[in-house]
Design an enzyme around this catalytic site. Structure first.
Site, PDB file in Angstrom:
ATOM      1  N   ASP A 124     -57.323  15.126   7.072  1.00  0.00           N
ATOM      2  CA  ASP A 124     -58.720  15.258   7.512  1.00  0.00           C
ATOM      3  C   ASP A 124     -59.650  15.739   6.410  1.00  0.00           C
ATOM      4  O   ASP A 124     -60.457  16.650   6.605  1.00  0.00           O
ATOM      5  CB  ASP A 124     -58.793  16.200   8.723  1.00  0.00           C
ATOM      6  N   GLU A 154     -56.405  10.241   4.680  1.00  0.00           N
ATOM      7  CA  GLU A 154     -57.713  10.912   4.589  1.00  0.00           C
ATOM      8  C   GLU A 154     -57.737  11.957   3.472  1.00  0.00           C
ATOM      9  O   GLU A 154     -58.190  13.089   3.657  1.00  0.00           O
ATOM     10  CB  GLU A 154     -58.141  11.512   5.934  1.00  0.00           C
ATOM     11  N   ASP A 267     -51.087   7.434   9.740  1.00  0.00           N
ATOM     12  CA  ASP A 267     -51.986   7.549  10.886  1.00  0.00           C
ATOM     13  C   ASP A 267     -52.282   6.128  11.349  1.00  0.00           C
ATOM     14  O   ASP A 267     -53.166   5.461  10.819  1.00  0.00           O
ATOM     15  CB  ASP A 267     -53.277   8.281  10.485  1.00  0.00           C
TER      16      ASP A 267
END
Length: 359
Positions: A124, A154, A267
């Site tokens: 994230d 990310e 992901d």
């Protein structure tokens, strides 16, 4: 008109106005009911062509075979061997195939005592809040778990220092560093890397890629595939095409390297109903470990409050698939401790960690 008639008319008008007001108040606050539009066959052909980035001729061919059921037609396109080449062209255009490897097949008996830990984590980086602190926590957790192979998603340039410093323990390969965000594969020093490739998904509007590292551990051929598929429900078409392409790629690798190990994950942003055909011999690590509901959800806003506004969501976005002669899998979630200094978690995703062994 008489006075009594005037009075009666005025009473009736007031009653009608009060009745209308009450009706309005009853309706106020109610959500509008969505009326599902009935799609014509032409509408279905157009939607199929848009989602799959093909044409209406292919749409008509498949839709006719499944009785004009759009969902079934999409499942056929994304899951059938018959459309493998079409899916590949949608995602990344024509590719050349590589020659077959002569890796010797091994059994669990041959590999008894071997353990390989693979970890995957969307860290994230796009959320700038407490980013430096969170990246330090990510690096600390990685050191604690000490995986042999690490897939990251990310990743961003900002505050990348703690991740870069893991070079003392790992060889690090970034997909497209310098982009807004990207992926990374980290492998332990014992892993002999032969090749690193990055495939850019041409159907992505989010800079998404498939990152592939080819190498070996102790003479055993190993392929590592890390990806971050298209996000959000409205991009289901692109995501399903990307996932199907990744599975086709895994199947191609296994066909050309019959004795290899393969680990594919990241992901994936998948909903269970979006999982298309999984090639024979490729297994879901969470399922192989026993499908424990306590480790199922990797994006869980009941327990992780890093993202405000996403309430009551439990999703198994992060997944790990594998192939090889190992016969025991242990699966866990990492990164579930809140950071005291900023009262948040290292990421809005839990990390997934799987240990594969031969017993």
């Amino acid at each position: 008109m008489s006075d009594s008639s005037d009075d009666e008319y005025e009473v009736k008008a007031k009653k009608q106005k009060l009745s209308q007001k009450a009706s309005d108040e009853e309706c106020e606050g109610l959500e509008p009911v969505e009326v599902e539009e009935v799609q014509t066959d032409e509408d279905k052909m157009k939607e199929f062509a848009t989602i799959t980035a093909t044409d209406e001729i292919m749409a008509q061919t498949i839709l006719q075979d499944v009785g004009w059921d759009l969902k079934r037609a999409l499942d056929v396109f994304f899951g059938s061997d018959a459309f493998k080449e079409a899916r590949a062209e949608v995602v990344m255009g024509p590719t050349s195939s590589s020659e077959s490897s002569g890796t010797q097949k091994m059994t669990a008996e041959d590999l008894k005592g071997l353990e390989i830990n693979v970890m995957s984590w969307n860290i994230d980086g796009l959320d700038g809040r407490s980013l430096a602190t969170r990246m330090k926590a990510v690096a600390q957790i990685v050191k604690s778990v000490n995986p042999d192979i690490l897939f990251l998603q990310e990743v961003v340039d900002r505050d990348l220092g703690p991740i870069d410093k893991l070079q003392s323990l790992y060889k690090i390969y970034y997909s497209n560093r310098g982009c807004q965000y990207y992926t990374a594969i980290l492998v332990s020093k014992m892993f002999e890397v032969e090749k690193h490739d990055v495939i850019h998904f041409q159907n992505s509007g989010m800079y998404r890629t498939l990152q592939i590292v080819e190498g070996s551990i102790g003479g055993i051929k190993v392929f590592l595939l890390n990806t971050h598929l298209e996000s959000t429900r409205e991009h289901r078409g692109q995501r399903c095409a990307q996932f199907s392409f990744c599975m086709d790629k895994c199947e191609e690798i296994l066909a050309q390297n019959p004795g290899c190990f393969l680990f594919f994950g990241g992901d994936l942003n998948l909903r269970d109903e979006e999982v298309s055909r999984i090639p024979n011999g490729i297994l879901d690590a969470w399922v192989s470990a026993g499908s424990d509901t306590k480790t199922k959800f990797t994006w869980d806003t009941y327990k992780n409050d890093n993202k405000q506004g996403f309430y009551n969501a439990k999703m198994r976005f992060d997944r790990l698939y594998w192939h090889g002669p190992l016969n025991k899998v242990q699966f866990s979630l990492e990164g579930r401790q809140r950071i005291r200094s900023c009262l948040c978690f290292p990421s809005d995703h839990w990390a997934i960690s799987a240990t594969f062994s031969a017993i």
